[in-house]
Motif scaffolding. Structure first.
Motif, short mmCIF file in Angstrom:
data_model
loop_
_atom_site.label_atom_id
_atom_site.label_comp_id
_atom_site.label_asym_id
_atom_site.label_seq_id
_atom_site.Cartn_x
_atom_site.Cartn_y
_atom_site.Cartn_z
N PRO A 12 8.50 -72.09 29.96
CA PRO A 12 9.22 -73.36 29.76
C PRO A 12 9.92 -73.45 28.40
N ASP A 13 9.40 -72.75 27.39
CA ASP A 13 10.01 -72.78 26.05
C ASP A 13 10.88 -71.55 25.77
N TYR A 14 11.30 -70.88 26.82
CA TYR A 14 12.11 -69.67 26.73
C TYR A 14 13.36 -69.88 25.86
N LEU A 15 14.10 -70.95 26.10
CA LEU A 15 15.34 -71.18 25.35
C LEU A 15 15.08 -71.36 23.85
N GLU A 16 13.99 -72.00 23.52
CA GLU A 16 13.66 -72.22 22.12
C GLU A 16 13.16 -70.95 21.42
N LYS A 17 12.46 -70.09 22.15
CA LYS A 17 11.83 -68.91 21.55
C LYS A 17 12.64 -67.62 21.63
N ARG A 18 13.65 -67.56 22.48
CA ARG A 18 14.35 -66.30 22.70
C ARG A 18 15.14 -65.81 21.49
N GLY A 19 15.53 -66.70 20.60
CA GLY A 19 16.35 -66.33 19.45
C GLY A 19 15.77 -65.18 18.63
N ALA A 20 14.48 -65.15 18.46
CA ALA A 20 13.82 -64.12 17.64
C ALA A 20 13.93 -62.73 18.28
N TYR A 21 14.14 -62.67 19.59
CA TYR A 21 14.14 -61.40 20.32
C TYR A 21 15.47 -61.10 21.01
N ARG A 22 16.40 -62.01 20.92
CA ARG A 22 17.65 -61.93 21.68
C ARG A 22 18.49 -60.70 21.34
N LYS A 23 18.63 -60.39 20.06
CA LYS A 23 19.47 -59.26 19.66
C LYS A 23 18.94 -57.96 20.28
N GLU A 24 17.65 -57.72 20.16
CA GLU A 24 17.05 -56.51 20.72
C GLU A 24 17.15 -56.48 22.24
N HIS A 25 16.94 -57.63 22.87
CA HIS A 25 17.05 -57.74 24.33
C HIS A 25 18.48 -57.40 24.79
N LEU A 26 19.47 -57.97 24.12
CA LEU A 26 20.86 -57.73 24.50
C LEU A 26 21.30 -56.30 24.21
N HIS A 34 26.35 -49.87 29.66
CA HIS A 34 27.30 -48.81 29.32
C HIS A 34 26.97 -47.50 30.04
N GLU A 35 25.71 -47.28 30.34
CA GLU A 35 25.29 -46.09 31.09
C GLU A 35 25.51 -46.23 32.59
N GLY A 36 25.91 -47.43 33.03
CA GLY A 36 26.18 -47.66 34.44
C GLY A 36 24.96 -48.01 35.28
N GLN A 37 23.83 -48.23 34.63
CA GLN A 37 22.60 -48.55 35.37
C GLN A 37 22.43 -50.05 35.60
N LEU A 38 22.87 -50.85 34.63
CA LEU A 38 22.79 -52.31 34.73
C LEU A 38 24.20 -52.83 35.00
N ILE A 39 24.39 -53.47 36.13
CA ILE A 39 25.71 -53.96 36.49
C ILE A 39 25.99 -55.29 35.80
N MET A 40 25.06 -56.21 35.89
CA MET A 40 25.19 -57.51 35.24
C MET A 40 23.84 -58.19 35.17
N GLY A 41 23.75 -59.17 34.31
CA GLY A 41 22.50 -59.91 34.19
C GLY A 41 22.73 -61.22 33.47
N GLY A 42 21.82 -62.15 33.67
CA GLY A 42 21.91 -63.42 32.98
C GLY A 42 20.83 -64.37 33.44
N ALA A 43 20.76 -65.50 32.76
CA ALA A 43 19.75 -66.51 33.06
C ALA A 43 20.33 -67.58 33.97
N LEU A 44 19.48 -68.12 34.82
CA LEU A 44 19.88 -69.26 35.64
C LEU A 44 19.82 -70.52 34.78
N ALA A 45 20.60 -71.51 35.16
CA ALA A 45 20.66 -72.75 34.39
C ALA A 45 20.30 -73.94 35.28
N ASP A 46 19.83 -74.97 34.65
CA ASP A 46 19.56 -76.27 35.29
C ASP A 46 18.68 -76.17 36.52
N PRO A 47 17.46 -75.73 36.43
CA PRO A 47 16.70 -75.47 35.21
C PRO A 47 16.80 -74.01 34.77
N SER A 48 16.54 -73.79 33.50
CA SER A 48 16.54 -72.44 32.92
C SER A 48 15.16 -71.84 33.09
#
Length: 100
Positions: A12-26, A34-48
């Motif tokens: 539930p606090d994902y949006l508040e806590k992700r900042g500390a790990y976001r750079k490494e995650h991205l 870039h290697e062609g293994q991950l096509i796309m990704g992202g978070a769902l919204a409302d609710p997140s």
């Protein structure tokens, strides 16, 4: 080539806590993209409450490796995850990102 959906259920606090790990995650996601293994990704919204990443490969190995290396998982932002093989019936997942 097969497709796999990695589905995260996030805390539930994902949006508040992700900042500390976001750079490494991205950086990890961009590398696999870039290697062609991950096509796309992202978070769902409302609710997140979930995130979805689409992988391509002969097996779910790339998605599994992503989970093991992801700082969101390692630091408890992901409450649970599953990998599902996805049969694409409409659309061209091999199309360029920016067709002219």
């Amino acid at each position: 080539m097969n497709h796999y959906l990695l589905i995260y259920t996030v805390s539930p606090d994902y949006l508040e806590k992700r900042g500390a790990y976001r750079k490494e995650h991205l950086e990890l996601a961009e590398k696999l993209h870039h290697e062609g293994q991950l096509i796309m990704g992202g978070a769902l919204a409302d609710p997140s409450d979930k995130a979805i990443l689409l992988f391509r490969g002969e097996s779910p190995a790339a998605a599994e490796a992503f989970v093991l290396a992801d700082p969101y998982v390692k630091n408890g932002l992901v409450l649970s995850w599953e990998i599902r093989k996805w049969t694409v019936v409409v659309g061209n997942v091999n199309a360029p990102d920016n067709p002219s």
